[in-house]
Design a protein around this motif. Structure first.
Motif, mmCIF file in Angstrom:
data_model
loop_
_atom_site.group_PDB
_atom_site.id
_atom_site.type_symbol
_atom_site.label_atom_id
_atom_site.label_comp_id
_atom_site.label_asym_id
_atom_site.label_seq_id
_atom_site.Cartn_x
_atom_site.Cartn_y
_atom_site.Cartn_z
ATOM 1 N N ALA A 118 0.770 -1.007 0.316
ATOM 2 C CA ALA A 118 -0.484 -0.336 0.205
ATOM 3 C C ALA A 118 0.789 1.730 0.268
ATOM 4 C CB ALA A 118 -1.479 0.110 0.999
ATOM 5 N N LEU A 119 1.491 0.894 1.425
ATOM 6 C CA LEU A 119 2.770 2.627 1.015
ATOM 7 C C LEU A 119 3.185 2.186 -0.581
ATOM 8 C CD1 LEU A 119 4.497 2.279 4.871
ATOM 9 C CD2 LEU A 119 3.049 3.535 3.398
ATOM 10 N N ALA A 214 0.705 20.690 -5.292
ATOM 11 C CA ALA A 214 1.711 19.656 -6.060
ATOM 12 C C ALA A 214 2.575 19.357 -4.860
ATOM 13 C CB ALA A 214 2.353 20.128 -7.179
ATOM 14 N N TRP A 215 3.441 20.096 -3.856
ATOM 15 C CA TRP A 215 3.856 20.831 -2.625
ATOM 16 C C TRP A 215 3.110 19.519 -1.494
ATOM 17 C CZ3 TRP A 215 2.278 21.957 1.319
ATOM 18 C CH2 TRP A 215 1.882 22.665 2.208
ATOM 19 N N LEU A 216 2.004 19.637 -1.739
ATOM 20 C CA LEU A 216 2.071 18.399 -0.469
ATOM 21 C C LEU A 216 2.023 16.767 -0.869
ATOM 22 C CD1 LEU A 216 -1.813 19.794 0.873
ATOM 23 C CD2 LEU A 216 0.604 19.428 1.987
ATOM 24 N N TYR A 217 1.661 16.546 -2.544
ATOM 25 C CA TYR A 217 1.787 15.507 -2.772
ATOM 26 C C TYR A 217 3.693 15.196 -2.494
ATOM 27 C CZ TYR A 217 -2.443 15.260 -4.101
ATOM 28 O OH TYR A 217 -4.214 15.244 -4.720
ATOM 29 N N ILE A 218 4.724 16.212 -3.186
ATOM 30 C CA ILE A 218 5.743 15.641 -2.921
ATOM 31 C C ILE A 218 5.694 15.593 -0.997
ATOM 32 C CG2 ILE A 218 8.146 16.983 -2.411
ATOM 33 C CD1 ILE A 218 7.441 18.704 -4.452
ATOM 34 N N LEU A 219 5.329 15.942 -0.016
ATOM 35 C CA LEU A 219 5.523 15.673 1.208
ATOM 36 C C LEU A 219 5.022 14.879 1.189
ATOM 37 C CD1 LEU A 219 4.589 18.534 3.229
ATOM 38 C CD2 LEU A 219 7.001 17.752 2.984
ATOM 39 N N LEU A 220 3.438 13.539 0.416
ATOM 40 C CA LEU A 220 2.893 12.659 0.867
ATOM 41 C C LEU A 220 4.477 11.538 -0.075
ATOM 42 C CD1 LEU A 220 -0.698 12.988 0.297
ATOM 43 C CD2 LEU A 220 0.594 12.430 2.779
ATOM 44 N N ALA A 221 4.693 12.156 -0.227
ATOM 45 C CA ALA A 221 5.727 10.305 -1.228
ATOM 46 C C ALA A 221 6.888 10.432 -0.480
ATOM 47 C CB ALA A 221 5.679 11.209 -3.170
ATOM 48 N N LEU A 222 7.543 11.387 -0.440
ATOM 49 C CA LEU A 222 8.633 11.433 0.365
ATOM 50 C C LEU A 222 8.039 10.711 2.259
ATOM 51 C CD1 LEU A 222 10.592 14.519 0.466
ATOM 52 C CD2 LEU A 222 11.011 12.345 -0.609
ATOM 53 N N ALA A 223 6.681 10.897 2.249
ATOM 54 C CA ALA A 223 6.989 10.303 3.820
ATOM 55 C C ALA A 223 6.584 8.586 3.186
ATOM 56 C CB ALA A 223 5.234 11.112 4.781
ATOM 57 N N ALA A 224 5.548 8.346 2.440
ATOM 58 C CA ALA A 224 5.545 6.672 1.969
ATOM 59 C C ALA A 224 6.741 6.263 1.990
ATOM 60 C CB ALA A 224 4.042 6.945 1.049
ATOM 61 N N PHE A 225 7.085 7.094 0.609
ATOM 62 C CA PHE A 225 8.917 6.139 0.599
ATOM 63 C C PHE A 225 9.250 6.044 1.784
ATOM 64 C CE2 PHE A 225 13.008 6.080 -0.965
ATOM 65 C CZ PHE A 225 13.040 5.075 -1.808
ATOM 66 N N ALA A 227 8.073 5.989 5.146
ATOM 67 C CA ALA A 227 7.651 4.417 5.911
ATOM 68 C C ALA A 227 7.471 3.252 5.148
ATOM 69 C CB ALA A 227 6.090 5.300 6.198
ATOM 70 N N ASP A 228 8.178 3.335 3.858
ATOM 71 C CA ASP A 228 7.829 2.608 3.930
ATOM 72 C C ASP A 228 9.343 0.942 3.764
ATOM 73 O OD1 ASP A 228 7.279 -0.347 2.093
ATOM 74 O OD2 ASP A 228 7.482 0.770 0.291
ATOM 75 N N LEU A 229 10.336 1.940 3.153
ATOM 76 C CA LEU A 229 11.334 1.623 3.866
ATOM 77 C C LEU A 229 11.793 1.575 5.332
ATOM 78 C CD1 LEU A 229 13.642 4.064 2.073
ATOM 79 C CD2 LEU A 229 13.882 2.058 1.520
ATOM 80 N N TRP A 230 11.470 1.710 6.118
ATOM 81 C CA TRP A 230 11.656 1.426 7.549
ATOM 82 C C TRP A 230 10.989 0.170 8.338
ATOM 83 C CZ3 TRP A 230 7.507 0.531 11.005
ATOM 84 C CH2 TRP A 230 7.781 0.702 12.750
ATOM 85 N N LEU A 231 9.250 0.455 7.151
ATOM 86 C CA LEU A 231 8.667 -1.105 7.612
ATOM 87 C C LEU A 231 9.398 -1.966 7.012
ATOM 88 C CD1 LEU A 231 5.986 -1.677 8.189
ATOM 89 C CD2 LEU A 231 5.060 -2.288 5.912
#
Length: 256
Positions: A118-119, A214-225, A227-231
């Motif tokens: 999902a992430l 678009a700038w909010l999508y940048i933050l979401l993309a970085l956060a998801a990426f 979080a996925d690495l940590w997971l």
């Protein structure tokens, strides 16, 4: 009885330091197919080579023989039931193999795998909308962008669906591999579900399913990426949609 079978049986009946060895001559009259009979002979040959003797061996071999005869009635082969003779010999001697990723580690489980997928989808969608937001000259609605609620719904459903598919695509026990048609049917079903979701969320009004800057999508993309690495590190996730299929093999080689 052929000459080859006589030689096999003569060798199999020899005692090893007074311990019990399985007499393979009894497999000739069990109604086994030629391949299944060969499996039993190879299995006993490997057990002999590993000096696995005694009454416990006979009990386990008898159990294998009974399961093989039952499976044969429904068209199951020895390979489907037990794998190779070497693999089944290992199981008889050492017990059932643990359910691992192939490098000795335990699988991550359904929910970590679902969250990972999902992430991954969330990161891809938001990164794609960053590009559309910065480079598209059309308004967001006209460029076909999906609202944030729709992205989250599709990502979650896809993650759950992919986690459900993972054991079918890469079973830890090769003997339990499903037929190809069932795997393709399951993949087609998931694809249809995602397409229906796409159409459904596109009908949601903007007030419920807003398109973000678009700038909010940048933050979401970085956060998801991130979080996925940590997971993946936290739960030792080796598989997944975008994982290298050789990761498990490479880790195993590094351990040697």
């Amino acid at each position: 009885m052929t000459e080859e079978n006589r030689e096999r049986n003569a060798g199999a009946k020899q005692e090893h330091h007074g311990q019990i060895r399985t007499d393979t001559s009894r497999f000739n009259d069990q109604g086994l197919t030629k391949r299944n009979e060969e499996f039993m002979y190879q299995l006993n040959k490997i057990l002999d080579q590993r000096d696995y003797t005694g009454e416990q061996r006979n009990v386990k071999v008898d159990d294998t023989l009974n399961k093989l005869k039952e499976g044969q009635k429904t068209g199951q082969t020895a390979k489907q039931l037990f794998g190779t003779p070497t693999a089944h010999a290992d199981e008889l001697i050492n017990g059932p193999a643990k359910n691992t990723n192939g490098d000795g580690t335990e699988p991550a489980g359904f929910w970590p795998t679902a969250a990972d997928s999902a992430l991954s989808i969330l990161a891809i969608f938001t990164a794609m909308y960053v590009i559309l937001g910065f480079f598209s000259k059309q308004p967001a609605q006209q460029s076909g962008q999906m609202g944030i609620v729709g992205i989250l719904i599709v990502s979650i459903v896809f993650g759950l669906g992919w986690s459900w598919l993972t054991p079918m695509l890469n079973p830890t026990d090769r003997r339990k591999r499903l037929p190809l048609w069932r795997i393709l049917l399951a993949m087609a079903g998931l694809l249809v579900l995602i397409l229906v979701l796409f159409m459904g969320v596109s009908l949601l009004p903007p007030v419920v399913n807003p398109i973000l800057p678009a700038w909010l999508y940048i933050l979401l993309a970085l956060a998801a990426f991130g979080a996925d690495l940590w997971l993946r590190r936290r739960f030792n996730i080796i598989g997944g949609m975008f994982a290298n299929p050789n990761n498990a093999r490479n880790r195993q080689n590094q351990r040697k």
